[in-house]
Design a protein around this motif. Structure first.
Motif, short mmCIF file in Angstrom:
data_model
loop_
_atom_site.label_atom_id
_atom_site.label_comp_id
_atom_site.label_asym_id
_atom_site.label_seq_id
_atom_site.Cartn_x
_atom_site.Cartn_y
_atom_site.Cartn_z
N HIS A 289 -18.69 -1.04 -7.75
CA HIS A 289 -17.47 -1.03 -6.94
C HIS A 289 -17.45 0.18 -6.01
O HIS A 289 -17.06 0.07 -4.85
N GLN A 290 -17.87 1.33 -6.52
CA GLN A 290 -17.93 2.52 -5.68
C GLN A 290 -18.88 2.31 -4.51
O GLN A 290 -18.60 2.73 -3.38
N PHE A 291 -20.01 1.66 -4.78
CA PHE A 291 -20.98 1.42 -3.71
C PHE A 291 -20.41 0.49 -2.64
O PHE A 291 -20.51 0.78 -1.44
N LEU A 292 -19.78 -0.62 -3.06
CA LEU A 292 -19.24 -1.58 -2.09
C LEU A 292 -18.11 -0.96 -1.27
O LEU A 292 -18.08 -1.10 -0.04
N LEU A 293 -17.20 -0.28 -1.94
CA LEU A 293 -16.07 0.33 -1.25
C LEU A 293 -16.53 1.49 -0.37
O LEU A 293 -16.04 1.66 0.76
#
Length: 377
Positions: A289-293
């Motif tokens: 999620h951190q990567f996508l956001l």
């Protein structure tokens, strides 16, 4: 124009980087946001009404409760339900106001806390007490400063539940007020909702907002409540959902009757405090999620510096074409999404809001490094 010379000049590579940001944004629009634009709730052959526990935490919120609690208590819901208000050590007239309302509404169940929970910052402790004290499996959460858009809020939020669904995400909007600042605050709320709704539809739910959120009581206990995030000041909504929500157990509801509305931040200092609390939890999200956001935020932030450099040192015509393409995408995606979430007055300003995003990311990225206050009020 000698293309052989151009290919070996650094401005050309800057322009290629600009095009790459557009390509990545296009992929996000097609893979994530298009799902939200095309979303239609599934027809149910049989609708079920579940017993529901509405849970609200309040600390010195007598004024807000006077305004917002009556519309919750008078919801049109034919099945058993209760409205639990956890009065968290209030010094104002909250306790007496709730006692008076309790005489008129038998389904109002106040819970008065008289001591603080040590080493558990935020509102996780009062919310946990409310959940543990509730009678029913389906829990519907909102805040004391929130008012449902209609008398069908409970009915339509709980209707999203099926045998497999354990989490239901709703939209917690802000009241429309005059002025540009109000629009900036509401745009940020809209943009966040566009992301968490779209990610959930793509099978990657990562957060919800406590202003309008529902999940099963059994799920809460299965996850051992907030025990894994008790050390974080925030996180009672987004971090908990980040932990327990899955592709299979999460649904969204975007019927305008289910929206909740709250007072927006009155000034920048108040807004900073709210965003500081939210962004302080983002670093605890799952790595994917951190990567996508983070990638999405990065390409949006890089676009305008790359655009300016490309326009000055490469070709202003090509740079203008890139800007036109971006604004065409934003106009279509944001415009349609704003219509769905009843933020229509933001549509004519989409280009200005797009530019504002560049400054927004700079300003609020600093909040990641600022420790939020442990108190939730």
């Amino acid at each position: 124009m000698n293309w052989n010379d151009i290919l070996h000049q650094w401005p050309f590579y800057i322009f290629l980087a600009l095009c790459l940001t557009l390509l990545i944004q296009l992929l996000y629009n097609l893979y994530f946001f298009l799902r939200f634009l095309l979303y239609k709730s599934k027809d149910k052959f049989q609708s079920q009404t579940h017993p529901v526990s509405v849970i609200i935490c309040a600390r010195d919120e007598a004024h807000n409760l006077e305004q917002n609690l009556p519309p919750i208590l008078t919801q049109q819901y034919p099945t058993t339900h209760e409205v639990m208000v956890v009065n968290d050590n209030s010094f104002d007239d909250t306790k007496f106001f709730l006692e008076e309302l309790e005489r008129m509404f038998r389904h109002l169940k106040p819970v008065n806390l008289t001591q603080e929970a040590k080493h558990i910052p935020g509102k996780k402790y009062p919310l946990s007490i409310g959940i543990k004290s509730s009678k029913f499996e389906v829990m519907l959460l909102t805040d004391a400063d929130c008012k449902p858009a209609s008398e069908w809020w409970i009915q339509k939020m709980q209707d999203a539940y099926t045998d497999d669904i354990e989490v239901v995400l709703g939209y917690g909007a802000h009241e429309k007020k005059p002025g540009l600042f109000n629009k900036l605050v509401r745009f940020e709320t809209f943009h966040t909702a566009l992301q968490y709704f779209s990610y959930a539809l793509a099978g990657t739910p990562y957060m919800g907002v406590g202003r309008n959120l529902s999940y099963r009581k059994n799920l809460f206990f299965k996850a051992k409540g907030f025990s894994s995030i008790n050390h974080i000041p925030g996180g009672d909504d987004d971090m908990f959902i980040n932990k327990v929500a899955t592709k299979e157990n999460t649904a969204i509801v975007i019927d305008p009757d289910t929206f909740t509305y709250s007072e927006p931040a009155a000034d920048f200092a108040q807004w900073w405090k709210q965003k500081n609390r939210h962004y302080s939890t983002a670093k605890y999200y799952k790595t994917s999620h951190q990567f996508l956001l983070g990638t999405y935020a990065l390409v949006n932030w890089l676009f305008y510096p790359l655009l300016i450099v490309s326009a000055i040192f490469f070709s202003w015509q090509f740079a203008l074409g890139a800007l036109a393409f971006r604004w065409l995408m934003q106009g279509i995606v944001w415009g349609k999404a704003m219509q769905r979430l009843k933020e229509n007055d933001l549509i004519p300003l989409f280009w200005l809001l797009d530019i504002w995003q560049f400054f927004y990311y700079i300003i609020f990225s600093l909040s990641v490094f600022v420790k939020p206050k442990s108190s939730w009020k």
